[in-house]
Design a protein around this motif. Structure first.
Motif, PDB file in Angstrom:
ATOM      1  N   ASN A 198      16.481  18.014  31.062  1.00  0.00           N
ATOM      2  CA  ASN A 198      17.628  18.097  30.165  1.00  0.00           C
ATOM      3  C   ASN A 198      17.210  18.846  28.917  1.00  0.00           C
ATOM      4  OD1 ASN A 198      19.569  16.484  31.665  1.00  0.00           O
ATOM      5  ND2 ASN A 198      18.253  14.733  31.200  1.00  0.00           N
ATOM      6  N   ASP A 199      17.800  20.025  28.717  1.00  0.00           N
ATOM      7  CA  ASP A 199      17.449  20.782  27.517  1.00  0.00           C
ATOM      8  C   ASP A 199      18.255  20.272  26.330  1.00  0.00           C
ATOM      9  OD1 ASP A 199      19.984  21.820  27.765  1.00  0.00           O
ATOM     10  OD2 ASP A 199      19.334  23.732  28.617  1.00  0.00           O
ATOM     11  N   LYS A 200      18.067  20.882  25.189  1.00  0.00           N
ATOM     12  CA  LYS A 200      18.694  20.423  23.949  1.00  0.00           C
ATOM     13  C   LYS A 200      20.211  20.514  23.996  1.00  0.00           C
ATOM     14  CE  LYS A 200      14.708  21.564  21.077  1.00  0.00           C
ATOM     15  NZ  LYS A 200      14.202  22.363  19.929  1.00  0.00           N
ATOM     16  N   SER A 201      20.745  21.402  24.826  1.00  0.00           N
ATOM     17  CA  SER A 201      22.194  21.549  24.902  1.00  0.00           C
ATOM     18  C   SER A 201      22.837  20.455  25.749  1.00  0.00           C
ATOM     19  CB  SER A 201      22.558  22.921  25.495  1.00  0.00           C
ATOM     20  OG  SER A 201      22.156  22.985  26.856  1.00  0.00           O
ATOM     21  N   GLY A 202      21.986  19.654  26.421  1.00  0.00           N
ATOM     22  CA  GLY A 202      22.514  18.570  27.232  1.00  0.00           C
ATOM     23  C   GLY A 202      22.783  18.948  28.669  1.00  0.00           C
ATOM     24  N   SER A 203      22.580  20.206  29.030  1.00  0.00           N
ATOM     25  CA  SER A 203      22.828  20.615  30.413  1.00  0.00           C
ATOM     26  C   SER A 203      21.653  20.218  31.285  1.00  0.00           C
ATOM     27  CB  SER A 203      23.046  22.133  30.492  1.00  0.00           C
ATOM     28  OG  SER A 203      21.877  22.820  30.098  1.00  0.00           O
ATOM     29  N   ASN A 204      21.953  19.804  32.488  1.00  0.00           N
ATOM     30  CA  ASN A 204      20.929  19.341  33.417  1.00  0.00           C
ATOM     31  C   ASN A 204      20.538  20.497  34.318  1.00  0.00           C
ATOM     32  OD1 ASN A 204      19.216  17.806  34.910  1.00  0.00           O
ATOM     33  ND2 ASN A 204      20.820  16.753  36.059  1.00  0.00           N
ATOM     34  N   ARG A 205      19.423  21.124  34.060  1.00  0.00           N
ATOM     35  CA  ARG A 205      18.984  22.288  34.823  1.00  0.00           C
ATOM     36  C   ARG A 205      18.120  21.858  36.000  1.00  0.00           C
ATOM     37  NH1 ARG A 205      19.011  27.366  32.024  1.00  0.00           N
ATOM     38  NH2 ARG A 205      19.742  27.192  29.895  1.00  0.00           N
ATOM     39  N   ASN A 206      18.302  22.532  37.123  1.00  0.00           N
ATOM     40  CA  ASN A 206      17.430  22.327  38.279  1.00  0.00           C
ATOM     41  C   ASN A 206      16.336  23.380  38.230  1.00  0.00           C
ATOM     42  OD1 ASN A 206      18.946  20.170  39.337  1.00  0.00           O
ATOM     43  ND2 ASN A 206      20.385  21.593  40.283  1.00  0.00           N
ATOM     44  N   SER A 207      15.416  23.204  37.313  1.00  0.00           N
ATOM     45  CA  SER A 207      14.380  24.199  37.086  1.00  0.00           C
ATOM     46  C   SER A 207      13.272  24.087  38.128  1.00  0.00           C
ATOM     47  CB  SER A 207      13.766  24.025  35.691  1.00  0.00           C
ATOM     48  OG  SER A 207      14.744  24.172  34.683  1.00  0.00           O
ATOM     49  N   PRO A 208      12.655  25.215  38.458  1.00  0.00           N
ATOM     50  CA  PRO A 208      11.489  25.135  39.341  1.00  0.00           C
ATOM     51  C   PRO A 208      10.325  24.457  38.625  1.00  0.00           C
ATOM     52  CG  PRO A 208      11.778  27.369  38.507  1.00  0.00           C
ATOM     53  CD  PRO A 208      12.981  26.601  38.073  1.00  0.00           C
ATOM     54  N   CYS A 209       9.496  23.810  39.413  1.00  0.00           N
ATOM     55  CA  CYS A 209       8.326  23.138  38.842  1.00  0.00           C
ATOM     56  C   CYS A 209       7.174  24.124  38.675  1.00  0.00           C
ATOM     57  CB  CYS A 209       7.865  22.002  39.757  1.00  0.00           C
ATOM     58  SG  CYS A 209       9.105  20.730  40.042  1.00  0.00           S
ATOM     59  N   HIS A 210       6.372  23.890  37.649  1.00  0.00           N
ATOM     60  CA  HIS A 210       5.171  24.693  37.451  1.00  0.00           C
ATOM     61  C   HIS A 210       4.077  24.144  38.357  1.00  0.00           C
ATOM     62  CE1 HIS A 210       1.785  26.234  34.606  1.00  0.00           C
ATOM     63  NE2 HIS A 210       1.919  26.972  35.685  1.00  0.00           N
ATOM     64  N   GLN A 211       3.939  24.767  39.525  1.00  0.00           N
ATOM     65  CA  GLN A 211       2.947  24.345  40.507  1.00  0.00           C
ATOM     66  C   GLN A 211       2.199  25.579  41.001  1.00  0.00           C
ATOM     67  OE1 GLN A 211       4.872  22.168  43.651  1.00  0.00           O
ATOM     68  NE2 GLN A 211       5.581  20.530  42.318  1.00  0.00           N
ATOM     69  N   ILE A 212       0.922  25.639  40.716  1.00  0.00           N
ATOM     70  CA  ILE A 212       0.096  26.752  41.197  1.00  0.00           C
ATOM     71  C   ILE A 212      -0.360  26.428  42.616  1.00  0.00           C
ATOM     72  CG2 ILE A 212      -2.011  28.096  40.800  1.00  0.00           C
ATOM     73  CD1 ILE A 212      -1.767  27.434  37.846  1.00  0.00           C
ATOM     74  N   HIS A 213      -0.048  27.309  43.552  1.00  0.00           N
ATOM     75  CA  HIS A 213      -0.355  27.009  44.950  1.00  0.00           C
ATOM     76  C   HIS A 213      -0.545  28.295  45.749  1.00  0.00           C
ATOM     77  CE1 HIS A 213       3.736  28.009  46.533  1.00  0.00           C
ATOM     78  NE2 HIS A 213       4.110  27.661  45.312  1.00  0.00           N
ATOM     79  N   VAL A 214      -0.989  28.124  46.986  1.00  0.00           N
ATOM     80  CA  VAL A 214      -1.201  29.231  47.913  1.00  0.00           C
ATOM     81  C   VAL A 214       0.152  29.584  48.555  1.00  0.00           C
ATOM     82  CG1 VAL A 214      -2.356  29.944  50.044  1.00  0.00           C
ATOM     83  CG2 VAL A 214      -3.557  28.498  48.373  1.00  0.00           C
ATOM     84  N   PRO A 215       0.449  30.859  48.771  1.00  0.00           N
ATOM     85  CA  PRO A 215       1.719  31.245  49.414  1.00  0.00           C
ATOM     86  C   PRO A 215       1.845  30.658  50.818  1.00  0.00           C
ATOM     87  CG  PRO A 215       0.650  33.154  48.411  1.00  0.00           C
ATOM     88  CD  PRO A 215      -0.343  32.034  48.369  1.00  0.00           C
ATOM     89  N   TYR A 216       3.080  30.464  51.252  1.00  0.00           N
ATOM     90  CA  TYR A 216       3.362  29.934  52.589  1.00  0.00           C
ATOM     91  C   TYR A 216       3.390  31.072  53.598  1.00  0.00           C
ATOM     92  CZ  TYR A 216       4.887  25.975  49.758  1.00  0.00           C
ATOM     93  OH  TYR A 216       4.938  24.945  48.840  1.00  0.00           O
ATOM     94  N   ASP A 217       2.756  30.830  54.744  1.00  0.00           N
ATOM     95  CA  ASP A 217       2.664  31.867  55.772  1.00  0.00           C
ATOM     96  C   ASP A 217       3.925  31.981  56.624  1.00  0.00           C
ATOM     97  OD1 ASP A 217       0.081  32.680  55.107  1.00  0.00           O
ATOM     98  OD2 ASP A 217      -0.810  31.082  56.316  1.00  0.00           O
ATOM     99  N   ASN A 218       4.727  30.924  56.670  1.00  0.00           N
ATOM    100  CA  ASN A 218       5.925  30.977  57.499  1.00  0.00           C
ATOM    101  C   ASN A 218       7.001  30.073  56.911  1.00  0.00           C
ATOM    102  OD1 ASN A 218       5.395  28.238  58.566  1.00  0.00           O
ATOM    103  ND2 ASN A 218       3.676  29.258  59.604  1.00  0.00           N
ATOM    104  N   VAL A 219       8.204  30.177  57.488  1.00  0.00           N
ATOM    105  CA  VAL A 219       9.338  29.359  57.067  1.00  0.00           C
ATOM    106  C   VAL A 219       9.690  28.439  58.223  1.00  0.00           C
ATOM    107  CG1 VAL A 219      11.730  29.365  56.261  1.00  0.00           C
ATOM    108  CG2 VAL A 219      10.195  31.226  55.602  1.00  0.00           C
ATOM    109  N   THR A 220       9.532  27.145  58.013  1.00  0.00           N
ATOM    110  CA  THR A 220       9.758  26.181  59.093  1.00  0.00           C
ATOM    111  C   THR A 220      11.162  25.598  59.068  1.00  0.00           C
ATOM    112  OG1 THR A 220       8.824  24.410  57.717  1.00  0.00           O
ATOM    113  CG2 THR A 220       7.313  25.565  59.197  1.00  0.00           C
ATOM    114  N   ASP A 221      11.848  25.679  57.946  1.00  0.00           N
ATOM    115  CA  ASP A 221      13.205  25.145  57.837  1.00  0.00           C
ATOM    116  C   ASP A 221      14.208  26.208  58.273  1.00  0.00           C
ATOM    117  OD1 ASP A 221      14.918  22.832  56.335  1.00  0.00           O
ATOM    118  OD2 ASP A 221      15.825  24.800  55.999  1.00  0.00           O
ATOM    119  N   ASP A 222      15.020  25.887  59.266  1.00  0.00           N
ATOM    120  CA  ASP A 222      15.950  26.872  59.827  1.00  0.00           C
ATOM    121  C   ASP A 222      16.975  27.359  58.810  1.00  0.00           C
ATOM    122  OD1 ASP A 222      14.673  26.735  62.249  1.00  0.00           O
ATOM    123  OD2 ASP A 222      16.070  25.281  63.128  1.00  0.00           O
ATOM    124  N   ASP A 223      17.526  26.455  58.038  1.00  0.00           N
ATOM    125  CA  ASP A 223      18.538  26.840  57.051  1.00  0.00           C
ATOM    126  C   ASP A 223      17.940  27.752  55.978  1.00  0.00           C
ATOM    127  OD1 ASP A 223      20.493  25.385  58.347  1.00  0.00           O
ATOM    128  OD2 ASP A 223      20.211  23.586  57.112  1.00  0.00           O
TER     129      ASP A 223
END
Length: 346
Positions: A66-91
């Motif tokens: 929740n930022d100062k304006s009160g809006s609820n943002r679905n922000s990405p998380c700061h997570q350092i990680h290795v890239p994914y080699d494939n996409v397993t979720d069909d959607d």
């Protein structure tokens, strides 16, 4: 219908078209940020551009904040990680295949690993799928917008194009997005003449701030675009024409350049002018691309001129051949007459 009501409806439509992340929020707003380049900006979080290991992704999942304006943002998380080699979720695969086709080969296999995951599907979908509303008017603008956001979230080397500026409890609030000048300018120009209900897209305050189409630039366009409240995070574009040494490819602006005190490789995927046809699509319509209109008029003029020249040439040839035939007949008659006269005399 009053002017204010019409303005409100148009504004809401553009909110949906561009970057509607929170579906409960129907009004666009700016956070006041007008910085077009952030060299020297004070940053709460500094992330070195190029990692020394294979953990080149900086974002993943979704972190509520929740930022100062009160809006609820679905922000990405700061997570350092290795890239994914494939996409397993069909959607999620279908989403990327539809809106980020430059990530795949002809067989539907990923050309490279990606940093985005199925947990970000909802945010990415809301961000890029609504851009299809203007696809019929200008496929080039739509394709460039999707590529801009697909590359932001999913390219495998986020650490080379992004810098995390500010976080709250792992939720990313502000980032810098390093982009090549060529991509930025082409993206902007492809959308500059787009109209919705007869109004220029660039004349909307939430598309190019107070500058409107007459004074808009690529920097102002992308800065305003990245500051709309419906974005899951604030994007500060860093547009550069610096080119380092190294290989170049889709999403790869060449070698490393020094910006913001770190080394980056500007995002420089192929962008399409409004008069160019993206893969499996058409160029923008004449009403949404002035250069397309000009080139169409020029082509029609050249075709008409060529047709006129051909008709003129055919007329000249016909006249020449006709005159030649008449002369031949005239001389034949002269010869016959001469023979008859000579025969009569002798």
């Amino acid at each position: 219908m009053s002017t204010n009501n019409l303005s409100t409806i148009v504004k809401q439509l553009f909110c949906i078209i561009f970057l509607a992340i929170n579906i409960n929020e129907m009004m666009c707003g700016l956070n006041g940020t007008t910085v077009s380049t952030i060299i020297g900006r004070d940053r709460d979080v500094g992330v070195v551009g190029v990692s020394d290991d294979n953990r080149t992704c900086l974002m993943d999942s979704i972190c509520k904040n929740n930022d100062k304006s009160g809006s609820n943002r679905n922000s990405p998380c700061h997570q350092i990680h290795v890239p994914y080699d494939n996409v397993t979720d069909d959607d999620f695969y279908d989403l990327l295949w539809t809106h980020c086709p430059h990530f795949f080969d002809d067989k539907g296999d990923l050309l490279h690993p990606i940093c985005c995951s199925a947990e970000q599907e909802d945010s990415i979908s809301r961000l890029i799928s609504q851009v299809d509303i203007i696809r019929r008017s200008c496929p080039s603008c739509t394709t460039n917008a999707k590529k801009y956001f697909c590359n932001l979230f999913c390219l495998p080397k986020q650490s080379e194009i992004l810098n995390i500026e500010k976080t709250i409890h792992k939720a990313i609030l502000n980032i810098s997005y390093v982009i090549s000048k060529q991509f930025a300018e082409t993206f902007y120009q492809s959308c500059r003449d787009v109209r919705i209900f007869g109004a220029y897209l660039m004349d909307q305050e939430f598309i190019c701030g107070p500058y409107k189409r007459s004074n808009c630039t690529a920097e102002r366009f992308l800065t305003t675009l990245g500051s709309i409240s419906q974005m899951p995070l604030i994007i500060h574009p860093v547009i550069t024409d610096l080119v380092g040494t190294g290989s170049s490819g889709e999403g790869d602006g060449g070698g490393l350049v020094s910006l913001l005190g770190h080394r980056f490789r500007p995002m420089s995927g192929q962008a399409y002018q409004c008069y160019e046809s993206p893969p499996n699509d058409n160029a923008c319509s004449c009403d949404n691309c002035e250069r397309r209109c000009n080139e169409t008029l020029l082509a029609n003029y050249q075709n008409n001129n060529n047709n006129h020249q051909n008709v003129k040439l055919n007329d000249e040839n016909a006249a020449t051949h006709g005159l030649g035939g008449n002369l031949d007949q005239f001389f034949i008659y002269r010869i016959v007459a001469t023979v008859l006269v000579i025969k009569y005399i002798f």
